[in-house]
Design a protein around this motif. Structure first.
Motif, short mmCIF file in Angstrom:
data_model
loop_
_atom_site.label_atom_id
_atom_site.label_comp_id
_atom_site.label_asym_id
_atom_site.label_seq_id
_atom_site.Cartn_x
_atom_site.Cartn_y
_atom_site.Cartn_z
N ASP A 57 0.82 -1.21 0.00
CA ASP A 57 0.00 0.00 0.00
C ASP A 57 0.85 1.27 0.00
N GLU A 78 -8.86 -7.99 1.19
CA GLU A 78 -8.55 -6.58 0.91
C GLU A 78 -8.71 -6.29 -0.58
N ASN A 114 -5.00 -1.66 -1.29
CA ASN A 114 -5.75 -0.67 -0.51
C ASN A 114 -5.25 -0.63 0.93
N LYS A 115 -4.78 -1.80 1.45
CA LYS A 115 -4.31 -1.85 2.84
C LYS A 115 -3.38 -3.03 3.02
#
Length: 88
Positions: free
Chosen positions: A11, A32, A77-78
């Motif tokens: 990320d 995720e 995203n994470k």
């Protein structure tokens, strides 16, 4: 001919997942999500995500009709995220 491989996304930096392929599909089975974009150079980490495609489990991102100079980039995203990339 289709080739398939695994990429690990983070990320904190965009990862180039395809270069010169006419068709690209990026998929994951993890919970995720990830973002994908076509760009000649690595996008800024803080790129506005409104101009990208979001993929997640059971919702792959696919591009077709790409040119030999198109480069596809993806970012998690994470945290760390494994994605499968198919190119033809």
């Amino acid at each position: 001919m289709t080739t398939q491989g695994l990429e690990t996304l983070s990320d904190d930096a965009w990862t180039e997942v395809a270069n010169g392929a006419a068709n690209v599909t990026i998929a994951t089975r993890q919970t995720e999500s990830f973002f994908a974009v076509i760009s000649a150079t690595a996008p800024a980490v803080d790129l506005d995500r409104d101009g990208t495609f979001e993929g997640e489990a059971d919702k792959p991102v696919a591009y077709s009709g790409l040119t030999a100079t198109d480069r596809v980039w993806a970012i998690s995203n994470k945290g760390a995220l494994k994605v499968s990339v198919a190119k033809s």
